[in-house]
Design a protein around this motif. Structure first.
Motif, mmCIF file in Angstrom:
data_model
loop_
_atom_site.group_PDB
_atom_site.id
_atom_site.type_symbol
_atom_site.label_atom_id
_atom_site.label_comp_id
_atom_site.label_asym_id
_atom_site.label_seq_id
_atom_site.Cartn_x
_atom_site.Cartn_y
_atom_site.Cartn_z
ATOM 1 N N PHE A 137 0.840 -1.186 0.000
ATOM 2 C CA PHE A 137 0.000 0.000 0.000
ATOM 3 C C PHE A 137 0.883 1.247 0.000
ATOM 4 O O PHE A 137 0.690 2.201 -0.776
ATOM 5 C CB PHE A 137 -0.893 -0.073 1.236
ATOM 6 C CG PHE A 137 -1.838 1.064 1.409
ATOM 7 C CD1 PHE A 137 -2.096 1.552 2.659
ATOM 8 C CD2 PHE A 137 -2.477 1.636 0.324
ATOM 9 C CE1 PHE A 137 -2.984 2.599 2.822
ATOM 10 C CE2 PHE A 137 -3.349 2.683 0.488
ATOM 11 C CZ PHE A 137 -3.606 3.169 1.743
ATOM 12 N N TYR A 138 1.866 1.240 0.843
ATOM 13 C CA TYR A 138 2.735 2.399 0.979
ATOM 14 C C TYR A 138 3.503 2.664 -0.310
ATOM 15 O O TYR A 138 3.620 3.789 -0.791
ATOM 16 C CB TYR A 138 3.681 2.158 2.153
ATOM 17 C CG TYR A 138 4.648 3.260 2.431
ATOM 18 C CD1 TYR A 138 6.010 3.005 2.519
ATOM 19 C CD2 TYR A 138 4.208 4.568 2.604
ATOM 20 C CE1 TYR A 138 6.892 4.004 2.789
ATOM 21 C CE2 TYR A 138 5.103 5.582 2.882
ATOM 22 C CZ TYR A 138 6.450 5.283 2.975
ATOM 23 O OH TYR A 138 7.335 6.298 3.231
ATOM 24 N N ALA A 173 1.269 4.027 -3.007
ATOM 25 C CA ALA A 173 0.922 5.428 -2.782
ATOM 26 C C ALA A 173 2.096 6.319 -3.165
ATOM 27 O O ALA A 173 1.921 7.388 -3.769
ATOM 28 C CB ALA A 173 0.543 5.608 -1.311
ATOM 29 N N LYS A 174 3.288 5.864 -2.801
ATOM 30 C CA LYS A 174 4.457 6.668 -3.172
ATOM 31 C C LYS A 174 4.590 6.754 -4.679
ATOM 32 O O LYS A 174 4.932 7.809 -5.232
ATOM 33 C CB LYS A 174 5.726 6.012 -2.564
ATOM 34 C CG LYS A 174 6.315 6.901 -1.504
ATOM 35 C CD LYS A 174 7.536 6.538 -0.749
ATOM 36 C CE LYS A 174 8.639 5.793 -1.334
ATOM 37 N NZ LYS A 174 9.676 5.565 -0.321
ATOM 38 N N GLN A 182 2.280 6.663 -6.880
ATOM 39 C CA GLN A 182 1.293 7.626 -7.357
ATOM 40 C C GLN A 182 1.872 9.035 -7.363
ATOM 41 O O GLN A 182 1.726 9.789 -8.330
ATOM 42 C CB GLN A 182 0.080 7.602 -6.426
ATOM 43 C CG GLN A 182 -0.839 6.445 -6.602
ATOM 44 C CD GLN A 182 -2.003 6.823 -7.469
ATOM 45 O OE1 GLN A 182 -2.172 8.005 -7.824
ATOM 46 N NE2 GLN A 182 -2.811 5.854 -7.853
ATOM 47 N N ASN A 183 2.509 9.308 -6.272
ATOM 48 C CA ASN A 183 3.012 10.665 -6.147
ATOM 49 C C ASN A 183 4.176 10.922 -7.095
ATOM 50 O O ASN A 183 4.320 12.002 -7.655
ATOM 51 C CB ASN A 183 3.487 10.906 -4.714
ATOM 52 C CG ASN A 183 2.445 11.652 -3.931
ATOM 53 O OD1 ASN A 183 1.465 12.099 -4.509
ATOM 54 N ND2 ASN A 183 2.674 11.791 -2.647
#
Lengths: 385, 199
Positions: B185-186, B189-190, B192-193
């Motif tokens: 998940f982490y 998300a990273k 994505q950024n």
């Protein structure tokens, strides 16, 4: 116990000291008529209360000498008991096979036991008296406004009383320890004499070993002395102990057979230890003992079973502790994992928040992007169309 | 397991004399009670006469057991019980009762020629009631019973600890999976950024 107990009977000295003290107290009381000097052994509580009152001297003397009387009585009792103990030690040392006097030994043991109990009680009463007198004397001395050494007097007399009681208790403890030693010597001698008897009789060595083990278990226990006394007592009453007991038809044999008539099956405790074949051989030796030995051995077994159970329980507790400690390691792993999860989710949330913030502030770019898309779409339509 | 009779007899001379006794004849019908009581006394006298001082005996007769213990002072204690009653407990009770009796009544009280029933001993009644259940009354048996119960409890405890171990294993596995998923998940998300910085 190869040496005899040397008793120093110092009660006459004690009594002379007492009379001296009384005389000195009387002498001092006459001229002073007030607080006596501090060299008063066994001064009692009301002494400090009667500072200056000559009328109450008789109660002082009576109460002082009460403590002294009790202490002297106890000392005399201890002396007498030590004398009896010496006699018992002599009797116990004798290793003769035939001249044994178990009745006397048993009576002496009983009497000494009673004496010890009585002396213990008296010392307890004396201790209470001393404590009462100690506290009362301390309170009276502290409250006394004379200050003529009345306070120091009660302290010293309290200490002296305490020392006297301690001394008597120590002496009683010595007597008790010696008594125990004598009983142990006695049981050892009984074992020795029985093993010598066994040399005359065959096929009994196993039985006597059992006896020795039980007697070792019960060694020093007063009951055992009486119980082991009685088999000896019963064997000494039979006349033909020295001869080989093979020939049946003794008077005891008749009694045995009479008992048999009461009990059709031979399951009574008498025959549990030996086979019925050898019973006549050993019945003279073991008349008293099979029943006591089975009783004693049964008790021993029961207690051993309890011991084993307790040891098992100890093992189970150990296993339990080990399992729990193994599991604690796994629990630490779970803890670490959950910490990781928390960290990861936190980080992911932060990123997403950053993204959302960017998206939030990016209206313009979104509009620009949509415009670019529309342009491309128009161009494609124009090209295609 | 029943105690039917506790009694102290004097067996120095031939017709043994009963000094004190307690009977529990509740298991017999009212009509036979007196005769059973008389039989008990008769048998006890016989057994006491035949028991020598310093001797313990167990005599069985017709589904009753007579436990006898004769002291060297000339008194004997007799307990009549059924056959299940453990002999050890009976003899311990005999020793205890005889000790108390001798402590209470010195020799002079009962060694008269026809002393008879002059020595009442009310503790016998309590004892006969208390010792009807030997497992609760006798200290050795009580300790043994409690120890056995404790052992059973400990066995159950160990079983539950084993179950706990299994549950902890499954928890470990689940937490491992959870931590792996959260890591994915982490990283996503990273990603994505990091990827669409143009916009």
């Amino acid at each position: 116990m190869s040496h005899t107990i040397t008793i120093q009977d110092r009660t006459p000295e004690f009594r002379s000291i007492l009379t001296q003290a009384q005389k000195s107290l009387a002498r001092q009381r006459k001229p002073l008529g007030s607080t006596p000097q501090h060299s008063q052994p066994l001064l009692s509580p009301s002494a400090s209360s009667q500072n200056g009152s000559a009328t109450s001297t008789p109660p002082t003397r009576k109460q002082r000498s009460e403590f002294a009387r009790n202490a002297a009585g106890i000392g005399r009792g201890i002396g007498a008991t030590m004398g009896k103990l010496q006699r018992l030690a002599e009797l116990a040392k004798r290793k003769t096979l035939f001249d044994d006097r178990p009745v006397e030994i048993a009576e002496l043991t009983y009497v000494i036991k009673q004496d010890l109990a009585g002396l213990n009680q008296q010392i307890g009463a004396l201790q209470q008296l001393q404590r009462r007198s100690g506290t009362a004397g301390g309170g009276g001395g502290a409250g006394g406004k004379d200050g003529r050494g009345g306070g120091s007097n009660s302290r010293e007399e309290g200490e002296h009383n305490k020392n006297v009681v301690l001394l008597l208790q120590g002496k009683l403890a010595d007597v008790g320890a010696n008594f125990k030693d004598v009983l142990e010597v006695r049981t050892r001698n009984i074992q020795a004499s029985r093993s010598r008897q066994d040399n005359f009789v065959s096929a009994v060595s196993l039985q006597s070993q059992q006896q020795q083990q039980q007697q070792q278990q019960n060694g020093g226990h007063l009951d055992a002395a009486r119980r082991t006394d009685s088999p000896l007592y019963s064997t000494t009453t039979t006349p033909s102990r020295g001869r080989s007991p093979k020939p049946p038809g003794q008077t005891s044999g008749a009694a045995q057979q009479d008992l048999l008539s009461l009990d059709p099956s031979s399951t009574s405790a008498l025959y549990q230890s030996n086979g019925p074949t050898s019973q006549q051989q050993v019945q003279l030796m073991e008349e008293g003992t099979p029943s006591t030995s089975t009783y004693v051995s049964q008790r021993g077994e029961a207690i051993e079973a309890i011991e084993r159970t307790i040891a098992d329980l100890g093992g189970i507790f150990g296993q339990l502790a080990q399992m729990v400690s193994e599991q604690s390691e796994q629990i630490q792993r779970i803890d670490a994992n959950t910490d990781d999860v928390v960290d990861n989710v936190d980080g992911a949330q932060r990123e997403l928040m950053k993204y959302w913030a960017r998206v939030q502030g990016n209206r313009w770019l979104v509009a620009k992007m949509m415009g670019v898309l529309m342009v491309f779409f128009l161009v494609w339509v124009l090209v295609a169309g | 397991m029943k105690l039917l009779y506790i009694g102290i007899l004097r067996n120095e001379d031939k017709p043994a004399v009963e000094l004190c006794a307690e009977r529990d004849l509740s298991s017999y019908s009212r009509f036979t009670r007196t005769s059973v009581g008389e039989f008990m006394s008769l048998f006890c006298r016989t057994v006491a006469e035949r028991t020598r001082p310093g001797q313990r005996q167990d005599v069985e007769e017709q589904s009753y057991t007579f436990h006898a213990y004769a002291r060297s002072e000339g008194v004997a204690g007799i307990i009549i019980s059924d056959q299940e009653y453990p002999a050890l407990v009976a003899h311990q009770l005999l020793s205890k009762v005889l000790d108390e009796f001798l402590a209470r009544y010195p020799r002079s009280a009962w060694s008269g020629s026809k002393a008879g029933e002059g020595c009442p001993f009310p503790q016998l009644k309590e004892y006969i009631v208390k010792y009807q259940d030997p497992h609760a009354a006798d200290s050795i048996m009580k300790i043994q019973k409690e120890l056995d119960e404790t052992k059973i409890v400990l066995h159950k405890t160990i079983e539950s600890v084993l179950e706990r171990g299994e549950k902890i294993d499954s928890l470990v596995a689940k937490s491992d999976g959870l931590s792996a998923q959260s890591k994915m998940f982490y990283t996503q998300a990273k990603k994505q950024n990091s990827c669409c910085t143009v916009m």
